[in-house]
Design a protein around this motif. Structure first.
Motif, PDB file in Angstrom:
ATOM      1  N   VAL A 112      14.436  -1.917 -11.102  1.00 47.75           N
ATOM      2  CA  VAL A 112      13.896  -0.646 -11.588  1.00 47.75           C
ATOM      3  C   VAL A 112      14.925  -0.065 -12.553  1.00 47.75           C
ATOM      4  O   VAL A 112      16.109   0.065 -12.207  1.00 47.75           O
ATOM      5  N   VAL A 113      14.493   0.252 -13.768  1.00 42.63           N
ATOM      6  CA  VAL A 113      15.421   0.728 -14.794  1.00 42.63           C
ATOM      7  C   VAL A 113      15.009   2.111 -15.287  1.00 42.63           C
ATOM      8  O   VAL A 113      13.830   2.483 -15.236  1.00 42.63           O
ATOM      9  N   ASP A 114      16.006   2.858 -15.780  1.00 34.64           N
ATOM     10  CA  ASP A 114      15.711   4.174 -16.343  1.00 34.64           C
ATOM     11  C   ASP A 114      15.285   4.015 -17.800  1.00 34.64           C
ATOM     12  O   ASP A 114      15.134   2.899 -18.306  1.00 34.64           O
ATOM     13  N   SER A 115      15.107   5.141 -18.495  1.00 38.68           N
ATOM     14  CA  SER A 115      14.593   5.101 -19.866  1.00 38.68           C
ATOM     15  C   SER A 115      15.552   4.420 -20.833  1.00 38.68           C
ATOM     16  O   SER A 115      15.147   3.973 -21.906  1.00 38.68           O
ATOM     17  N   ALA A 116      16.841   4.315 -20.453  1.00 42.91           N
ATOM     18  CA  ALA A 116      17.831   3.665 -21.306  1.00 42.91           C
ATOM     19  C   ALA A 116      18.031   2.191 -20.954  1.00 42.91           C
ATOM     20  O   ALA A 116      18.874   1.517 -21.543  1.00 42.91           O
ATOM     21  N   GLY A 117      17.262   1.696 -19.999  1.00 42.08           N
ATOM     22  CA  GLY A 117      17.382   0.299 -19.613  1.00 42.08           C
ATOM     23  C   GLY A 117      18.484   0.023 -18.620  1.00 42.08           C
ATOM     24  O   GLY A 117      18.843  -1.136 -18.393  1.00 42.08           O
ATOM     25  N   ARG A 118      19.013   1.080 -17.993  1.00 39.08           N
ATOM     26  CA  ARG A 118      20.062   0.898 -16.984  1.00 39.08           C
ATOM     27  C   ARG A 118      19.430   0.744 -15.605  1.00 39.08           C
ATOM     28  O   ARG A 118      18.526   1.505 -15.248  1.00 39.08           O
ATOM     29  N   PRO A 119      19.886  -0.222 -14.811  1.00 40.61           N
ATOM     30  CA  PRO A 119      19.293  -0.435 -13.481  1.00 40.61           C
ATOM     31  C   PRO A 119      19.628   0.702 -12.521  1.00 40.61           C
ATOM     32  O   PRO A 119      20.774   1.149 -12.453  1.00 40.61           O
ATOM     33  N   VAL A 120      18.614   1.145 -11.785  1.00 43.33           N
ATOM     34  CA  VAL A 120      18.814   2.208 -10.800  1.00 43.33           C
ATOM     35  C   VAL A 120      18.401   1.757  -9.404  1.00 43.33           C
ATOM     36  O   VAL A 120      18.705   2.433  -8.412  1.00 43.33           O
ATOM     37  N   GLY A 121      17.712   0.636  -9.307  1.00 40.81           N
ATOM     38  CA  GLY A 121      17.277   0.170  -8.004  1.00 40.81           C
ATOM     39  C   GLY A 121      16.625  -1.201  -8.093  1.00 40.81           C
ATOM     40  O   GLY A 121      16.493  -1.779  -9.172  1.00 40.81           O
ATOM     41  N   MET A 122      16.217  -1.708  -6.934  1.00 47.28           N
ATOM     42  CA  MET A 122      15.555  -3.006  -6.847  1.00 47.28           C
ATOM     43  C   MET A 122      14.438  -2.921  -5.820  1.00 47.28           C
ATOM     44  O   MET A 122      14.662  -2.456  -4.688  1.00 47.28           O
ATOM     45  N   VAL A 123      13.235  -3.327  -6.202  1.00 52.43           N
ATOM     46  CA  VAL A 123      12.108  -3.396  -5.280  1.00 52.43           C
ATOM     47  C   VAL A 123      11.891  -4.862  -4.920  1.00 52.43           C
ATOM     48  O   VAL A 123      11.788  -5.713  -5.812  1.00 52.43           O
ATOM     49  N   THR A 124      11.825  -5.155  -3.637  1.00 53.35           N
ATOM     50  CA  THR A 124      11.628  -6.531  -3.185  1.00 53.35           C
ATOM     51  C   THR A 124      10.261  -6.683  -2.524  1.00 53.35           C
ATOM     52  O   THR A 124       9.599  -5.694  -2.183  1.00 53.35           O
ATOM     53  N   GLU A 125       9.863  -7.929  -2.302  1.00 48.68           N
ATOM     54  CA  GLU A 125       8.606  -8.180  -1.618  1.00 48.68           C
ATOM     55  C   GLU A 125       8.645  -7.648  -0.184  1.00 48.68           C
ATOM     56  O   GLU A 125       7.625  -7.248   0.371  1.00 48.68           O
ATOM     57  N   GLU A 126       9.839  -7.616   0.403  1.00 44.90           N
ATOM     58  CA  GLU A 126       9.975  -7.051   1.746  1.00 44.90           C
ATOM     59  C   GLU A 126       9.630  -5.568   1.739  1.00 44.90           C
ATOM     60  O   GLU A 126       8.970  -5.064   2.658  1.00 44.90           O
ATOM     61  N   ASP A 127      10.073  -4.857   0.677  1.00 46.83           N
ATOM     62  CA  ASP A 127       9.758  -3.428   0.570  1.00 46.83           C
ATOM     63  C   ASP A 127       8.245  -3.210   0.523  1.00 46.83           C
ATOM     64  O   ASP A 127       7.702  -2.315   1.183  1.00 46.83           O
ATOM     65  N   LEU A 128       7.569  -4.021  -0.262  1.00 47.86           N
ATOM     66  CA  LEU A 128       6.126  -3.858  -0.419  1.00 47.86           C
ATOM     67  C   LEU A 128       5.369  -4.241   0.849  1.00 47.86           C
ATOM     68  O   LEU A 128       4.347  -3.637   1.190  1.00 47.86           O
ATOM     69  N   ALA A 129       5.867  -5.248   1.552  1.00 47.45           N
ATOM     70  CA  ALA A 129       5.181  -5.727   2.757  1.00 47.45           C
ATOM     71  C   ALA A 129       5.233  -4.722   3.900  1.00 47.45           C
ATOM     72  O   ALA A 129       4.455  -4.833   4.862  1.00 47.45           O
ATOM     73  N   THR A 130       6.103  -3.723   3.823  1.00 49.82           N
ATOM     74  CA  THR A 130       6.170  -2.731   4.899  1.00 49.82           C
ATOM     75  C   THR A 130       4.855  -1.955   5.027  1.00 49.82           C
ATOM     76  O   THR A 130       4.525  -1.470   6.107  1.00 49.82           O
ATOM     77  N   LYS A 131       4.109  -1.843   3.932  1.00 49.48           N
ATOM     78  CA  LYS A 131       2.843  -1.102   3.998  1.00 49.48           C
ATOM     79  C   LYS A 131       1.859  -1.792   4.934  1.00 49.48           C
ATOM     80  O   LYS A 131       1.046  -1.145   5.603  1.00 49.48           O
ATOM     81  N   LEU A 132       1.916  -3.135   4.986  1.00 48.06           N
ATOM     82  CA  LEU A 132       1.086  -3.879   5.929  1.00 48.06           C
ATOM     83  C   LEU A 132       1.683  -3.838   7.325  1.00 48.06           C
ATOM     84  O   LEU A 132       0.961  -3.678   8.318  1.00 48.06           O
ATOM     85  N   GLU A 133       2.996  -3.964   7.394  1.00 49.37           N
ATOM     86  CA  GLU A 133       3.665  -4.033   8.695  1.00 49.37           C
ATOM     87  C   GLU A 133       3.464  -2.756   9.499  1.00 49.37           C
ATOM     88  O   GLU A 133       3.256  -2.801  10.718  1.00 49.37           O
ATOM     89  N   PHE A 134       3.534  -1.598   8.821  1.00 48.32           N
ATOM     90  CA  PHE A 134       3.461  -0.312   9.529  1.00 48.32           C
ATOM     91  C   PHE A 134       2.195   0.477   9.183  1.00 48.32           C
ATOM     92  O   PHE A 134       2.153   1.696   9.358  1.00 48.32           O
ATOM     93  N   HIS A 135       1.164  -0.219   8.674  1.00 47.98           N
ATOM     94  CA  HIS A 135      -0.119   0.436   8.382  1.00 47.98           C
ATOM     95  C   HIS A 135       0.054   1.642   7.470  1.00 47.98           C
ATOM     96  O   HIS A 135      -0.519   2.716   7.720  1.00 47.98           O
ATOM     97  N   GLY A 136       0.851   1.468   6.425  1.00 45.84           N
ATOM     98  CA  GLY A 136       1.018   2.544   5.455  1.00 45.84           C
ATOM     99  C   GLY A 136       1.654   3.792   6.016  1.00 45.84           C
ATOM    100  O   GLY A 136       1.471   4.886   5.476  1.00 45.84           O
ATOM    101  N   GLY A 137       2.409   3.644   7.086  1.00 45.17           N
ATOM    102  CA  GLY A 137       3.072   4.790   7.698  1.00 45.17           C
ATOM    103  C   GLY A 137       2.287   5.399   8.832  1.00 45.17           C
ATOM    104  O   GLY A 137       2.752   6.330   9.493  1.00 45.17           O
TER     105      GLY A 137
END
Length: 220
Positions: free
Chosen positions: A40-65
């Motif tokens: 994940v990058v800001d408007s200047a192209g500097r990295p601010v974070g990383m989203v992984t498949e594990e992050d996305l899979a939590t929505k299935l694991e915990f029923h979207g919270g």
């Protein structure tokens, strides 16, 4: 090939996302580009974070919270539960860890060993993202051809070779065999150390002889 740098092996074709990228956009990007993480990058192209498949899979694991917060499992499990209700990259991402493109690969891999997301953001002098380094990227060095490894090693061993003391190098499937002889026993050990440090070398068989056991003399 000298000591490899991060830029020598990093993945340069990187798919990025903005902090406001939606959950569905992130899933689609991963599937279409067959990647397991998205910087994940800001408007200047500097990295601010990383989203992984594990992050996305939590929505299935915990029923979207909707599932109850986990009572056991520690801080990491609770953090995954919080991400399960996220809708944009800024809420899903883990803070990124960056490494300079000219950093020694050895140092970068040590840094990577402590990163949970499994990848480093590689940046230039301005802090702009220029690539991503994962373990698989580094492992590609072991696919170097035997001829390239042999030529590299012969060049590095040239200073210790003379008309009377020569080293013959053979390489088969990344395994190096050193034959011949050198004047000092310490020189034969140094030749092996040099060989083990050449990118792509998997194993070294040291058959080198020596005239003088200087290690016995010095007590080393």
């Amino acid at each position: 090939m000298t000591e490899p740098k991060t830029a020598d092996v990093m993945c340069r074709r990187v798919v990025t996302a903005a902090p406001d990228a939606t959950f569905k956009e992130l899933v689609g990007t991963m599937i279409v580009h067959e990647v397991s993480m998205i910087p994940v990058v800001d408007s200047a192209g500097r990295p601010v974070g990383m989203v992984t498949e594990e992050d996305l899979a939590t929505k299935l694991e915990f029923h979207g919270g909707a599932a109850n917060p986990p009572m056991l499992g520690g801080a990491h499990t609770r953090a995954r539960w919080h991400k399960s209700s996220a809708t944009v990259a800024a809420e899903l991402m883990t803070p990124s860890v960056s490494v300079a493109e000219n950093a020694d690969l050895r140092a970068a891999l040590r840094l990577l060993a402590g990163v949970r997301v499994g990848g480093l953001c590689v940046v230039n002098g301005a802090g702009t993202l220029v690539g991503v380094l994962g373990r698989l990227d580094a492992l590609r060095l072991f696919l170097r051809g035997d001829n390239a490894i042999r030529a590299d090693l012969e060049r590095q061993l040239r200073p210790v070779s003379t008309n009377e003391h020569r080293v013959t190098v053979r390489v088969v499937d990344g395994a190096v065999t050193l034959d011949g002889g050198l004047c000092l026993r310490s020189a034969t050990q140094r030749a092996e150390w040099i060989a083990r440090a050449v990118p792509g070398v998997i194993a070294v068989r040291n058959n080198l002889g020596f005239d003088v056991d200087d290690l016995m003399i010095t007590g080393l």
